[in-house]
Design a protein around this motif. Sequence first.
Motif, PDB file in Angstrom:
ATOM      1  N   PRO A   1      52.269 -19.681  23.768  1.00  0.00           N
ATOM      2  CA  PRO A   1      52.517 -21.076  23.319  1.00  0.00           C
ATOM      3  C   PRO A   1      52.745 -22.311  24.580  1.00  0.00           C
ATOM      4  N   GLU A   2      52.562 -23.296  24.230  1.00  0.00           N
ATOM      5  CA  GLU A   2      52.859 -24.441  25.144  1.00  0.00           C
ATOM      6  C   GLU A   2      54.391 -24.322  25.833  1.00  0.00           C
ATOM      7  N   GLY A   3      54.313 -24.468  27.177  1.00  0.00           N
ATOM      8  CA  GLY A   3      55.447 -24.255  27.778  1.00  0.00           C
ATOM      9  C   GLY A   3      56.138 -22.964  28.350  1.00  0.00           C
ATOM     10  N   PHE A   4      55.306 -21.773  27.778  1.00  0.00           N
ATOM     11  CA  PHE A   4      55.752 -20.372  27.953  1.00  0.00           C
ATOM     12  C   PHE A   4      54.973 -19.833  29.157  1.00  0.00           C
ATOM     13  N   THR A   5      55.680 -19.029  29.889  1.00  0.00           N
ATOM     14  CA  THR A   5      54.951 -18.269  30.911  1.00  0.00           C
ATOM     15  C   THR A   5      55.194 -16.896  30.790  1.00  0.00           C
ATOM     16  N   THR A   6      54.420 -16.030  31.232  1.00  0.00           N
ATOM     17  CA  THR A   6      54.314 -14.595  31.106  1.00  0.00           C
ATOM     18  C   THR A   6      54.653 -13.790  32.383  1.00  0.00           C
ATOM     19  N   THR A   7      55.819 -12.741  32.220  1.00  0.00           N
ATOM     20  CA  THR A   7      55.607 -11.687  33.625  1.00  0.00           C
ATOM     21  C   THR A   7      55.377 -10.688  33.003  1.00  0.00           C
TER      22      THR A   7
ATOM     23  N   PHE B   1      35.719 -11.573  18.028  1.00  0.00           N
ATOM     24  CA  PHE B   1      35.095 -12.547  19.000  1.00  0.00           C
ATOM     25  C   PHE B   1      33.484 -12.567  18.523  1.00  0.00           C
ATOM     26  N   ALA B   2      33.005 -13.604  17.865  1.00  0.00           N
ATOM     27  CA  ALA B   2      31.750 -13.693  17.416  1.00  0.00           C
ATOM     28  C   ALA B   2      31.088 -14.930  17.860  1.00  0.00           C
ATOM     29  N   PRO B   3      29.513 -14.642  18.390  1.00  0.00           N
ATOM     30  CA  PRO B   3      28.926 -15.693  19.022  1.00  0.00           C
ATOM     31  C   PRO B   3      29.032 -16.638  17.974  1.00  0.00           C
ATOM     32  N   ASP B   4      28.982 -17.950  18.335  1.00  0.00           N
ATOM     33  CA  ASP B   4      28.695 -19.254  17.662  1.00  0.00           C
ATOM     34  C   ASP B   4      27.812 -20.175  18.446  1.00  0.00           C
ATOM     35  N   GLY B   5      26.368 -19.849  18.559  1.00  0.00           N
ATOM     36  CA  GLY B   5      25.764 -20.572  19.415  1.00  0.00           C
ATOM     37  C   GLY B   5      26.033 -20.213  21.054  1.00  0.00           C
ATOM     38  N   ALA B   6      26.256 -21.130  21.845  1.00  0.00           N
ATOM     39  CA  ALA B   6      26.662 -20.945  23.027  1.00  0.00           C
ATOM     40  C   ALA B   6      28.162 -20.596  23.218  1.00  0.00           C
ATOM     41  N   ALA B   7      28.661 -21.176  22.099  1.00  0.00           N
ATOM     42  CA  ALA B   7      30.301 -20.928  22.221  1.00  0.00           C
ATOM     43  C   ALA B   7      30.739 -19.678  21.583  1.00  0.00           C
ATOM     44  N   THR B   8      32.001 -19.159  21.219  1.00  0.00           N
ATOM     45  CA  THR B   8      32.613 -18.110  20.607  1.00  0.00           C
ATOM     46  C   THR B   8      33.523 -18.463  19.691  1.00  0.00           C
ATOM     47  N   ARG B   9      33.488 -17.734  18.492  1.00  0.00           N
ATOM     48  CA  ARG B   9      34.587 -17.892  17.455  1.00  0.00           C
ATOM     49  C   ARG B   9      35.481 -16.664  17.606  1.00  0.00           C
ATOM     50  N   ILE B  10      36.882 -17.054  17.972  1.00  0.00           N
ATOM     51  CA  ILE B  10      37.553 -16.133  17.985  1.00  0.00           C
ATOM     52  C   ILE B  10      38.523 -16.181  16.708  1.00  0.00           C
ATOM     53  N   GLU B  11      38.881 -15.011  15.922  1.00  0.00           N
ATOM     54  CA  GLU B  11      39.623 -14.929  14.819  1.00  0.00           C
ATOM     55  C   GLU B  11      40.868 -14.166  15.191  1.00  0.00           C
ATOM     56  N   MET B  12      42.145 -14.384  15.084  1.00  0.00           N
ATOM     57  CA  MET B  12      43.262 -13.604  15.134  1.00  0.00           C
ATOM     58  C   MET B  12      43.812 -13.406  13.820  1.00  0.00           C
ATOM     59  N   ARG B  13      43.795 -12.165  13.395  1.00  0.00           N
ATOM     60  CA  ARG B  13      44.444 -11.828  12.209  1.00  0.00           C
ATOM     61  C   ARG B  13      45.563 -10.830  12.417  1.00  0.00           C
TER      62      ARG B  13
ATOM     63  N   GLN C   1      48.632 -22.885  19.599  1.00  0.00           N
ATOM     64  CA  GLN C   1      48.726 -23.282  20.917  1.00  0.00           C
ATOM     65  C   GLN C   1      48.109 -22.246  21.908  1.00  0.00           C
ATOM     66  N   THR C   2      48.336 -20.832  21.623  1.00  0.00           N
ATOM     67  CA  THR C   2      47.926 -19.690  22.505  1.00  0.00           C
ATOM     68  C   THR C   2      46.327 -19.794  22.649  1.00  0.00           C
ATOM     69  N   LEU C   3      45.857 -20.081  21.345  1.00  0.00           N
ATOM     70  CA  LEU C   3      44.364 -20.071  21.319  1.00  0.00           C
ATOM     71  C   LEU C   3      43.735 -21.420  22.227  1.00  0.00           C
ATOM     72  N   SER C   4      44.462 -22.325  22.075  1.00  0.00           N
ATOM     73  CA  SER C   4      44.069 -23.565  22.872  1.00  0.00           C
ATOM     74  C   SER C   4      44.259 -23.650  24.255  1.00  0.00           C
ATOM     75  N   ASN C   5      45.262 -22.786  24.594  1.00  0.00           N
ATOM     76  CA  ASN C   5      45.549 -22.326  26.123  1.00  0.00           C
ATOM     77  C   ASN C   5      44.314 -21.400  26.558  1.00  0.00           C
ATOM     78  N   LEU C   6      44.113 -20.486  25.797  1.00  0.00           N
ATOM     79  CA  LEU C   6      42.678 -19.542  26.210  1.00  0.00           C
ATOM     80  C   LEU C   6      41.601 -20.665  26.205  1.00  0.00           C
ATOM     81  N   ALA C   7      41.269 -21.547  25.305  1.00  0.00           N
ATOM     82  CA  ALA C   7      40.109 -22.258  25.385  1.00  0.00           C
ATOM     83  C   ALA C   7      40.374 -23.288  26.720  1.00  0.00           C
ATOM     84  N   ALA C   8      41.285 -23.714  27.001  1.00  0.00           N
ATOM     85  CA  ALA C   8      41.412 -24.434  28.361  1.00  0.00           C
ATOM     86  C   ALA C   8      41.003 -23.653  29.522  1.00  0.00           C
TER      87      ALA C   8
END
Length: 168
Positions: A48-54, A113-125, A149-156
Amino acid sequence: MSKTGQGTPAQSALADREIVISRVIDAPRELVFEAFTEVRHLSRWWGPEGFTTTTRSFEFRVGGEWDFVMHGPDRTDYQEWITWTEIVPPERIALLHGESRGDLNAFESVLTFAPDGAATRIEMRTVFPTKELRDEAVEKYHAIEGGQQTLSNLAAYVSEIVRKGAEG
């Protein structure tokens, strides 16, 4: 006699233990999938926002493990562990996620991970062992907002890769 309602009892019970988050990401499916498969990518966007990973160790294969620490914005460290249970490039990743190997409260997630035109629809269940663990994740750890927020970070992150690639 017809019966209406929330579906079968098994579906209702599962819904009480589940969180589903999805997002359309403006990048090719192969790139979005790759961002989950290589630690050099994961360390740049995971959390999420503000987190870092080691990362302490990472092996992306069925049965492989990712042992890591998430560092919160308040300087709290969260011990994390993932083992991959299914990998179908570039369509699907299934995993078990807990604090450590053998965590009885670990939860299962399936990412598609599913194609959505030139984009990708990701679903996390994500399915938790109990309704109580799901509720705790939502209320105490803000799992829905954190997942969004995690998927937003991935998108960016992948959008930046695409932009840099277009610049040549």
